[in-house]
Design an enzyme around this catalytic site. Structure first.
Site, PDB file in Angstrom:
ATOM      1  N   CYS A  43       0.739  -1.182   0.021  1.00  0.00           N
ATOM      2  CA  CYS A  43       0.042  -0.083  -0.094  1.00  0.00           C
ATOM      3  C   CYS A  43       0.920   1.123   0.047  1.00  0.00           C
ATOM      4  O   CYS A  43       0.428   2.306  -0.572  1.00  0.00           O
ATOM      5  CB  CYS A  43      -0.998  -0.064   1.033  1.00  0.00           C
ATOM      6  SG  CYS A  43      -0.174  -0.498   2.795  1.00  0.00           S
TER       7      CYS A  43
ATOM      8  N   HIS B 248      -2.938   6.559   4.714  1.00  0.00           N
ATOM      9  CA  HIS B 248      -1.698   6.446   4.850  1.00  0.00           C
ATOM     10  C   HIS B 248      -1.175   8.020   4.283  1.00  0.00           C
ATOM     11  O   HIS B 248      -1.871   8.629   3.452  1.00  0.00           O
ATOM     12  CB  HIS B 248      -0.881   5.433   4.051  1.00  0.00           C
ATOM     13  CG  HIS B 248      -0.912   4.048   4.622  1.00  0.00           C
ATOM     14  ND1 HIS B 248      -1.666   3.774   5.851  1.00  0.00           N
ATOM     15  CD2 HIS B 248      -0.301   3.039   4.074  1.00  0.00           C
ATOM     16  CE1 HIS B 248      -1.334   2.461   5.921  1.00  0.00           C
ATOM     17  NE2 HIS B 248      -0.608   1.982   4.780  1.00  0.00           N
TER      18      HIS B 248
END
Lengths: 341, 341
Positions: free
Chosen positions: B131, B245
């Site tokens: 990710c 994130h």
């Protein structure tokens, strides 16, 4: 002046840093003869505890500093600019936690582990540095002495306490609201804080794109270490943590460096606890830095973005209210007592 | 095989990423002929919704993939190693979200905005990257094309979702406990998560000091961009954020770069939204990246640690479950449909 058992004032006594200053004076057995507490008109009249005495908080006025020998200011730049000269005039040495005097050439900017000798050059005011600068420099200075700093890239993970007690409360309140699915309108900080993070809310310089917090960190690091030309890049981010800052650092040195050599240097450096256990994945964390005097340093390893063998990556965490503010100020006051002054 | 209206399977359908895969298939109008949902024995029997159909989750067995043309795996490396070859044998193309096949030379590692052409070289399995690598590379690739990457220093601010739905719940529960002054024993993650952050819990390589997450990010960034020798340093940190994130990047380029030139490049790059308002201090934040397909990119400025004019600092945020996982996988599936296959 008598600095063996001085009369002490705390200006901004009801703030988050003020409370920690009073706590540090107590815990460290600071040999004061008397303690007076000052705050804004709004907070005056509150009663705070010091060593089983109940002390009434006084409003800070022009005649507040008669007889005071050491005045610890933690009330912001405007109050410092207004009252620090008055306190000095009255005979006090001011240790100021705001940014008002940090870059003044006749005001020492002091982190005792790094540049305690500069205290001797004060003319009544000594500046306490920015919290990120203090926490970073405690780790960087011994590495500089051993390997010679050449370049610093830093990204911060900054706690709510840097914006004061009200910001800490806003983090708690807004997080509870988020968990309960309730709306919450920020009052202290501009951005949603609950389960979020954001670029530091200090004003952004429209020309360079750096914000004022980053500019403080860069110029104060250079000044504290006496490295006027040191290249530094800093990105300051607020994270939903209560009172300890963390900093991710990638650092280039003049001389070759290894994680082992750096660890050996840091293990004997003052103000540091090496927390660097690769086996158990135990490294510096805000919750473990909270309430601690030492800056935690770990994740020591080669910076893999530089294959010259001259770069190191590390991660540090330090209590923003203690070493980042109150403790450093009280340590400066202790040095005033110990010095030739 | 018929890829115009394929039969699709989601393996790991009851996880955080699985749920988002089902959502992406629906929202993007993926032209599937049938959808089957697989999970562990423990989760089998649950009923999930897809376009007003109630679909029963089936256990994933050796004969599960008969007739399946595209199998989207989000069930971890062990399940991928066991069942992906079986699915391929049965005639499916597997798009796997685990790290099991990401570095296999005959498995393309794909971010459509960067290297979509590599899909053609698959032998039944296509890997969905880590990710952090996906979110970073969407911003880095157009900058590489314009200025030529030479060095990357990254520090991450990673959300709970990277450790799954249970970690997200643990963040919520442990935070509520902290607010209530109650003790909380972590069950999913090793460290206290409430109002804390910590070095990523992936195993640490005892020799280099990098953890497995950092190693994935570095080698996958190099592989996706085809820059086998690119020097990268990454520090991976988990922060108390739910599902997006953020990454702080300091990047050196072969050619001179300015914030303005970089902004112009990013403004027209796919998969990106530039959020870079110095006036109003508005930059990428996890809460604004959450639920968004685009990666938010901002804080564009010269990296002041390098005075050569070849370095840029930037800050990005992206939804870990969408572009960081489910969306990227579904985009790969869309390319399979559109391709010559």
């Amino acid at each position: 002046m008598d600095l063996h058992s001085p009369s002490v004032a705390v200006v901004g006594a009801t703030g988050a840093v003020g409370a920690e200053i009073i706590g540090c004076l107590d815990r460290r057995g600071f040999p004061l003869s008397s303690l007076r507490l000052f705050a804004s008109e709004r907070s005056a009249g509150k009663v705070l505890n010091y060593r089983n005495q109940s002390l009434r908080v006084e409003p800070c006025g022009a005649d507040a500093f008669a007889g005071i020998r050491i005045a610890l200011f933690s009330a912001g730049s405007a109050v410092a600019r207004r009252f620090a000269p008055i306190a000095v005039q009255a005979g006090a040495v001011v240790i100021d936690n705001s940014s008002a005097y940090r870059m003044a050439s006749d005001v020492p900017l002091v982190v005792p582990e790094v540049n305690r000798a500069t205290i001797a050059g004060h003319h009544g005011i000594i500046a306490n540095p920015n919290c990120v600068a203090i926490i970073a420099v405690v780790a960087l200075w011994p590495l500089h002495q051993a390997f010679g700093l050449r370049r610093i890239v830093a990204s911060t993970y900054q706690a709510a306490s840097g914006a004061g007690a009200a910001a800490m409360e806003e983090l708690r309140e807004s997080t509870r609201a988020a968990l309960d699915g309730q709306p919450y309108e920020p009052r202290v900080l501009r951005q949603r804080y609950a389960f979020n993070l954001y670029s530091h809310d200090a004003a952004v310089d429209l020309g360079t794109g750096s914000n004022e917090e980053e500019i403080k960190v860069m110029r104060e690091l250079r000044r504290i270490m006496g490295l006027a030309e040191l290249p530094i890049g800093v990105t300051c981010i607020r994270v939903p943590v209560l009172r300890a800052h963390a900093i991710s650092l990638a650092v280039e040195f003049e001389r070759p460096v290894t994680a082992e050599a750096a660890r050996a240097v840091l293990a004997v450096a003052p103000g540091i606890r090496v927390v660097d256990d690769r086996h158990s994945n135990h490294f510096p964390m805000p919750v473990e830095a909270t309430g601690q005097d030492d800056v935690l340093v770990g994740r020591l390893r080669a910076d893999t973005s530089d294959r010259s063998g001259h770069s190191l990556a590390l991660f540090v965490a330090g209590d923003q209210l203690l070493k980042g503010a109150a403790l450093n100020a009280v340590q400066i006051a202790e040095l005033l007592l110990a010095g030739p002054g």
